[in-house]
Design an enzyme around this catalytic site. Structure first.
Site, PDB file in Angstrom:
ATOM      1  CE  LYS A 102      -3.882  -2.537   1.862  1.00 50.72           C
ATOM      2  NZ  LYS A 102      -4.768  -3.006   3.499  1.00 50.72           N
ATOM      3  CD  GLN A 148      -3.343  -4.122   6.755  1.00 45.66           C
ATOM      4  OE1 GLN A 148      -2.973  -3.744   5.663  1.00 45.66           O
ATOM      5  NE2 GLN A 148      -4.742  -5.832   6.248  1.00 45.66           N
ATOM      6  CG  ASP A 194      -9.484  -0.395   4.871  1.00 43.59           C
ATOM      7  OD1 ASP A 194      -9.126  -0.236   4.053  1.00 43.59           O
ATOM      8  OD2 ASP A 194      -8.726  -0.460   5.708  1.00 43.59           O
TER       9      ASP A 194
END
Ligand code: NAP
Length: 302
Positions: A52, A96, A119
């Protein structure tokens, strides 16, 4: 049968963002920023966060990885999130997952400012999507819709059958496809493990989205001719002929189903590459929403 090339589409999106970010920087001197928060040393999470970060750098997006120890307390992690909620350099925050067991994931997700929740997991964003309001949408489902859009696949009034009801794929893609908007507006059926005869449903699909997590589960006889296949699955299966000892396959038996369908996403190279591209797109969207328009285009008139 046409292959839906997610690798190329994701690369196109990154190029488009790179150009837009460079243009905006020249006008207003600001760039979008993404902070990734990584707790512990899960090797898979480390790889995801690294890729990422690399993707951000390639398109001129500010990026930082905050690495925290595995035994960090929930309270301390909440403080870190609060810090980035108030840091104007970062417009996107991603934590994460999975987190260590002593930390409540829901509490952490809910602590992220919804405007920075790139997200798209925060209940505010999920809820806004359900009621048809503008929201940051989760990346993999967002990527699926983007593929349908870029391949100009008709979705209005089509029967979309989804196999899987997880919070990260099945439910959000159902909520997207049912919206009254372009590249959605579909009739949606969601299947899960309680389905007694899965084929009964999958055979009715104009568009079949498989998010099951079982290798090559959808076979040729489970689908009708001309169906559009979106295979979300990423499964490792043993393969001694491969140097790594395994190969990656989807939830769909490609060689059988590809003979019948009109479009199909391959695995790898279909939905997978779209997730990071959509994360970048979400960060850019959050940036544009959060930064004052006058600042974004400060030099526009010159
Ligand atoms: P998940 O949380 O394990 O959910 C799987 C879903 O499949 C569940 O809803 C389950 O039903 C359903 N299911 C399992 N067996 C079934 C059966 N025999 N008949 C009908 N439904 C069945 O998985 P996920 O997180 O959504 O991920 C699905 C796959 O997509 C995995 O291979 C994952 O690696 C991949 N994935 C890819 C990306 C990407 O491309 N970037 C992102 C996320 C996930 P129940 O709810 O009843 O258990």
């Amino acid at each position: 049968m046409q292959i839906i090339d997610g690798k190329k589409t994701a690369s196109d999106i990154r190029e488009e963002l790179k150009k837009e970010i460079s243009d905006l920087f020249q006008r207003g001197g600001k760039v979008p920023g993404l902070v990734a928060i990584l707790v512990g040393e899960n090797p898979a999470s480390q790889i995801y966060v690294k890729s990422k970060g690399k993707a951000c750098e390639e398109i001129g997006m500010l990026h930082k990885t905050e690495i925290l120890p595995n035994d960090i307390s929930e309270e301390k992690l909440l403080q870190v999130i609060d810090h980035y909620n108030n840091d104007d350099k970062y417009h996107g925050i991603l934590v994460q997952l999975p987190l260590p067991k002593h930390i409540n994931e829901d509490k952490i997700i809910e602590a992220i400012k919804p405007e920075k929740d790139v997200d798209g997991f925060h209940p505010i964003n999920v809820g806004r999507l359900v009621i048809g309001k503008d929201a940051l949408r989760s990346c993999t489902p967002g990527g699926i819709q983007e593929l349908l859009k870029r391949y100009k696949i008709e979705t209005k009034g089509k029967h979309v059958v989804i196999v899987g009801r997880s919070n990260i794929v099945g439910k959000p893609i159902a909520n997207i496809m049912v919206q009254k908007e372009e590249f959605a507006n579909s009739i949606v059926t969601v299947c899960h493990s309680a389905a007694k005869d899965l084929s009964y449903y999958t055979k009715q699909a104009d568009i079949l989205i498989a998010a099951i997590g079982k290798p090559e589960f959808i076979t040729g006889e489970m689908v009708n001719d001309n169906v559009v296949i979106i295979d979300v699955g990423i499964n490792r299966v043993e393969d001694k002929t491969n140097k790594k000892g395994y190969r990656v396959v989807g939830d769909v038996k490609f060689d059988e189903v590809s003979k019948k369908c009109s479009y199909i996403t391959p695995v790898p190279g279909g939905v997978g590459p779209m997730t990071i591209a959509m994360l970048l797109k979400n960060t850019y969207k959050a940036f544009k929403n959060l930064v004052d328009k006058n600042e974004l285009y400060r030099y526009k008139k010159n």
